[in-house]
Scaffold this motif. Structure first.
Motif, PDB file in Angstrom:
ATOM      1  N   TYR A   1       0.851  -1.187   0.000  1.00  0.00           N
ATOM      2  CA  TYR A   1       0.000   0.000   0.000  1.00  0.00           C
ATOM      3  C   TYR A   1       0.885   1.234   0.000  1.00  0.00           C
ATOM      4  CZ  TYR A   1      -3.536  -3.362   1.503  1.00  0.00           C
ATOM      5  OH  TYR A   1      -4.370  -4.450   1.596  1.00  0.00           O
ATOM      6  N   LEU A   2       0.443   2.244  -0.728  1.00  0.00           N
ATOM      7  CA  LEU A   2       1.203   3.484  -0.817  1.00  0.00           C
ATOM      8  C   LEU A   2       0.202   4.626  -0.871  1.00  0.00           C
ATOM      9  CD1 LEU A   2       3.983   4.771  -1.074  1.00  0.00           C
ATOM     10  CD2 LEU A   2       3.912   4.304  -3.533  1.00  0.00           C
ATOM     11  N   VAL A   3       0.200   5.438   0.189  1.00  0.00           N
ATOM     12  CA  VAL A   3      -0.692   6.585   0.256  1.00  0.00           C
ATOM     13  C   VAL A   3       0.188   7.821   0.276  1.00  0.00           C
ATOM     14  CG1 VAL A   3      -2.521   7.753   1.533  1.00  0.00           C
ATOM     15  CG2 VAL A   3      -2.371   5.231   1.551  1.00  0.00           C
ATOM     16  N   THR A   4      -0.101   8.768  -0.624  1.00  0.00           N
ATOM     17  CA  THR A   4       0.778   9.919  -0.745  1.00  0.00           C
ATOM     18  C   THR A   4       0.009  11.127  -1.245  1.00  0.00           C
ATOM     19  OG1 THR A   4       2.890  10.641  -1.683  1.00  0.00           O
ATOM     20  CG2 THR A   4       1.434   9.389  -3.128  1.00  0.00           C
ATOM     21  N   GLN A   5       0.641  12.255  -1.185  1.00  0.00           N
ATOM     22  CA  GLN A   5       0.017  13.498  -1.623  1.00  0.00           C
ATOM     23  C   GLN A   5       0.343  13.780  -3.090  1.00  0.00           C
ATOM     24  OE1 GLN A   5      -1.887  15.521   0.390  1.00  0.00           O
ATOM     25  NE2 GLN A   5      -1.703  14.038   2.069  1.00  0.00           N
ATOM     26  N   MET A   6      -0.522  14.526  -3.704  1.00  0.00           N
ATOM     27  CA  MET A   6      -0.262  14.998  -5.081  1.00  0.00           C
ATOM     28  C   MET A   6       1.064  15.729  -5.135  1.00  0.00           C
ATOM     29  SD  MET A   6      -3.531  16.508  -7.118  1.00  0.00           S
ATOM     30  CE  MET A   6      -3.696  17.825  -5.953  1.00  0.00           C
ATOM     31  N   GLY A   7       1.776  15.519  -6.215  1.00  0.00           N
ATOM     32  CA  GLY A   7       3.025  16.227  -6.420  1.00  0.00           C
ATOM     33  C   GLY A   7       4.252  15.505  -5.889  1.00  0.00           C
TER      34      GLY A   7
ATOM     35  N   LEU B   1       3.204  12.982  -8.659  1.00  0.00           N
ATOM     36  CA  LEU B   1       2.002  12.165  -8.655  1.00  0.00           C
ATOM     37  C   LEU B   1       0.734  12.985  -8.802  1.00  0.00           C
ATOM     38  CD1 LEU B   1       3.216   9.586  -6.090  1.00  0.00           C
ATOM     39  CD2 LEU B   1       2.009   8.971  -8.190  1.00  0.00           C
ATOM     40  N   GLU B   2      -0.204  12.427  -9.563  1.00  0.00           N
ATOM     41  CA  GLU B   2      -1.497  13.069  -9.810  1.00  0.00           C
ATOM     42  C   GLU B   2      -2.613  12.171  -9.280  1.00  0.00           C
ATOM     43  OE1 GLU B   2      -1.723  13.756 -14.001  1.00  0.00           O
ATOM     44  OE2 GLU B   2       0.001  15.140 -14.023  1.00  0.00           O
ATOM     45  N   LEU B   3      -3.781  12.788  -9.085  1.00  0.00           N
ATOM     46  CA  LEU B   3      -4.927  12.029  -8.581  1.00  0.00           C
ATOM     47  C   LEU B   3      -5.234  10.827  -9.470  1.00  0.00           C
ATOM     48  CD1 LEU B   3      -7.391  14.888  -7.552  1.00  0.00           C
ATOM     49  CD2 LEU B   3      -6.002  13.459  -6.043  1.00  0.00           C
ATOM     50  N   GLY B   4      -5.101  11.024 -10.774  1.00  0.00           N
ATOM     51  CA  GLY B   4      -5.422   9.961 -11.725  1.00  0.00           C
ATOM     52  C   GLY B   4      -4.459   8.796 -11.705  1.00  0.00           C
ATOM     53  N   ASP B   5      -3.374   8.930 -10.974  1.00  0.00           N
ATOM     54  CA  ASP B   5      -2.419   7.825 -10.875  1.00  0.00           C
ATOM     55  C   ASP B   5      -2.878   6.779  -9.859  1.00  0.00           C
ATOM     56  OD1 ASP B   5       0.326  10.188 -11.104  1.00  0.00           O
ATOM     57  OD2 ASP B   5      -0.784   9.154 -12.695  1.00  0.00           O
ATOM     58  N   SER B   6      -3.898   7.110  -9.094  1.00  0.00           N
ATOM     59  CA  SER B   6      -4.414   6.156  -8.112  1.00  0.00           C
ATOM     60  C   SER B   6      -4.913   4.902  -8.824  1.00  0.00           C
ATOM     61  CB  SER B   6      -5.555   6.781  -7.315  1.00  0.00           C
ATOM     62  OG  SER B   6      -5.097   7.869  -6.545  1.00  0.00           O
ATOM     63  N   ALA B   7      -4.369   3.775  -8.432  1.00  0.00           N
ATOM     64  CA  ALA B   7      -4.681   2.503  -9.093  1.00  0.00           C
ATOM     65  C   ALA B   7      -3.904   1.408  -8.366  1.00  0.00           C
ATOM     66  CB  ALA B   7      -4.263   2.539 -10.567  1.00  0.00           C
ATOM     67  N   VAL B   8      -4.080   0.193  -8.842  1.00  0.00           N
ATOM     68  CA  VAL B   8      -3.235  -0.908  -8.373  1.00  0.00           C
ATOM     69  C   VAL B   8      -2.212  -1.196  -9.465  1.00  0.00           C
ATOM     70  CG1 VAL B   8      -3.135  -3.286  -7.557  1.00  0.00           C
ATOM     71  CG2 VAL B   8      -5.131  -1.876  -7.036  1.00  0.00           C
ATOM     72  N   TYR B   9      -0.964  -1.241  -9.085  1.00  0.00           N
ATOM     73  CA  TYR B   9       0.120  -1.487 -10.029  1.00  0.00           C
ATOM     74  C   TYR B   9       0.662  -2.891  -9.786  1.00  0.00           C
ATOM     75  CZ  TYR B   9      -0.165   3.433 -11.082  1.00  0.00           C
ATOM     76  OH  TYR B   9      -0.633   4.667 -11.481  1.00  0.00           O
ATOM     77  N   PHE B  10       0.721  -3.651 -10.869  1.00  0.00           N
ATOM     78  CA  PHE B  10       1.199  -5.023 -10.789  1.00  0.00           C
ATOM     79  C   PHE B  10       2.504  -5.181 -11.551  1.00  0.00           C
ATOM     80  CE2 PHE B  10      -2.086  -7.305  -8.656  1.00  0.00           C
ATOM     81  CZ  PHE B  10      -3.266  -6.647  -8.939  1.00  0.00           C
TER      82      PHE B  10
ATOM     83  N   GLY C   1       0.574  -6.959  -6.161  1.00  0.00           N
ATOM     84  CA  GLY C   1       0.083  -5.617  -6.427  1.00  0.00           C
ATOM     85  C   GLY C   1       0.466  -4.581  -5.391  1.00  0.00           C
ATOM     86  N   THR C   2       0.515  -3.335  -5.830  1.00  0.00           N
ATOM     87  CA  THR C   2       0.710  -2.180  -4.956  1.00  0.00           C
ATOM     88  C   THR C   2      -0.460  -1.240  -5.173  1.00  0.00           C
ATOM     89  OG1 THR C   2       3.121  -2.302  -5.004  1.00  0.00           O
ATOM     90  CG2 THR C   2       2.135  -0.164  -4.461  1.00  0.00           C
ATOM     91  N   GLN C   3      -1.222  -1.023  -4.115  1.00  0.00           N
ATOM     92  CA  GLN C   3      -2.356  -0.112  -4.215  1.00  0.00           C
ATOM     93  C   GLN C   3      -1.869   1.299  -3.909  1.00  0.00           C
ATOM     94  OE1 GLN C   3      -6.058  -1.374  -2.749  1.00  0.00           O
ATOM     95  NE2 GLN C   3      -7.021   0.517  -3.385  1.00  0.00           N
ATOM     96  N   LEU C   4      -1.877   2.130  -4.943  1.00  0.00           N
ATOM     97  CA  LEU C   4      -1.424   3.510  -4.817  1.00  0.00           C
ATOM     98  C   LEU C   4      -2.624   4.432  -4.689  1.00  0.00           C
ATOM     99  CD1 LEU C   4       0.727   5.772  -5.007  1.00  0.00           C
ATOM    100  CD2 LEU C   4       0.465   5.665  -7.496  1.00  0.00           C
ATOM    101  N   SER C   5      -2.630   5.223  -3.646  1.00  0.00           N
ATOM    102  CA  SER C   5      -3.695   6.213  -3.441  1.00  0.00           C
ATOM    103  C   SER C   5      -3.053   7.586  -3.376  1.00  0.00           C
ATOM    104  CB  SER C   5      -4.464   5.930  -2.148  1.00  0.00           C
ATOM    105  OG  SER C   5      -5.085   4.664  -2.210  1.00  0.00           O
ATOM    106  N   VAL C   6      -3.450   8.455  -4.286  1.00  0.00           N
ATOM    107  CA  VAL C   6      -2.929   9.812  -4.324  1.00  0.00           C
ATOM    108  C   VAL C   6      -4.005  10.759  -3.810  1.00  0.00           C
ATOM    109  CG1 VAL C   6      -1.884  11.596  -5.737  1.00  0.00           C
ATOM    110  CG2 VAL C   6      -1.499   9.192  -6.298  1.00  0.00           C
ATOM    111  N   LEU C   7      -3.672  11.490  -2.753  1.00  0.00           N
ATOM    112  CA  LEU C   7      -4.670  12.358  -2.106  1.00  0.00           C
ATOM    113  C   LEU C   7      -4.488  13.822  -2.512  1.00  0.00           C
ATOM    114  CD1 LEU C   7      -4.472  10.758   1.448  1.00  0.00           C
ATOM    115  CD2 LEU C   7      -5.943  10.105  -0.462  1.00  0.00           C
TER     116      LEU C   7
END
Lengths: 117, 112
Positions: free
Chosen positions: B10-16, B81-90, B106-112
């Motif tokens: 899991y990866l949670v991060t801010q835009m930019g 990073l942009e909001l639209g990059d939020s996804a699961v990357y395999f 998988g890595t679940q990326l959430s861009v806030l």
């Protein structure tokens, strides 16, 4: 246009019932054909593949698939579904000929399987 | 033994921000891939490396850069990073290029 289609977005079956998931493709020449399964929170796992030869292929976990050239189909089947089969199922193709290989792998949009007890 | 492992899960991060996802395979395969799975479960290839050389780079923004230090590793670095990059990357690997891929979890990326 080249495409791979899974007509059913969501299928629900009872445990012990038989299962058939549909896959159709639209390519000039028969592509290499695959079925993958994705359990919740997991990556994809290859169930089976068809390159040539016998049109009925056996895979893991009791799954089989039948290639039908006349129908451009590669449907996945299982005679008796178990609760652990609940997952997302993806049909995928790699076009034959030309340059390139599995980097050209194209996935269908998936079919979600729910299994009722 | 995990065949294809990727970190973090899991990866949670801010835009930019800039972030990296690491992938390693212990199968001895010669080809590795990065896929993006969107919220509708649609899978699309981003990159493919065969023997450390980039084979394909689909229409991926150049903010995404794959790095393969050796045949067993393929990392993904994402800038700005942009909001639209939020996804699961395999991450995935294969021996040869016939479509039999082994996937990481998988890595679940959430861009806030």
């Amino acid at each position: 246009a080249q495409s791979v289609t899974q007509p059913d977005i969501h299928i629900t079956v009872s445990e012990g019932a038989s299962l058939e998931l549909r896959c159709n493709y639209s390519y000039g020449a028969t592509p290499y054909l695959f079925w993958y399964v994705q359990s919740p929170g997991q990556g994809l796992q290859l169930l089976l593949k068809y390159f040539s030869g016998d049109t009925l292929v056996q895979g893991i976990k009791g799954f089989e698939a039948e290639f039908k050239r006349s129908q451009s189909s590669f449907n996945l089947r299982k005679p008796s579904v178990h609760w652990s089969d609940a997952a997302e199922y993806f049909c995928a193709v790699v076009p034959r000929g030309g340059q390139g290989g599995s980097e050209k792998l194209v996935f269908g949009k998936g079919t979600k399987l729910t299994v009722n007890p | 033994d995990t065949a294809v492992s990727q970190t973090p899960k899991y990866l949670v991060t801010q835009m930019g921000n800039d972030k990296s996802i690491k992938c390693e395979q212990n199968l001895g395969h010669d080809t590795m891939y990065w896929y993006k799975q969107d919220s509708k479960k649609f899978l699309k290839i981003m990159f493919s490396y065969n023997n450390k050389e980039l084979i394909i780079n689909e229409t991926v923004p150049n903010r995404f850069s794959p790095k393969s230090p050796d045949k067993a590793h393929l990392n993904l670095h994402i800038n700005s990073l942009e909001l639209g990059d939020s996804a699961v990357y395999f991450c995935a690997s294969s021996q040869g290029r016939q479509g039999s891929l082994f996937f990481g979890s998988g890595t679940q990326l959430s861009v806030l």
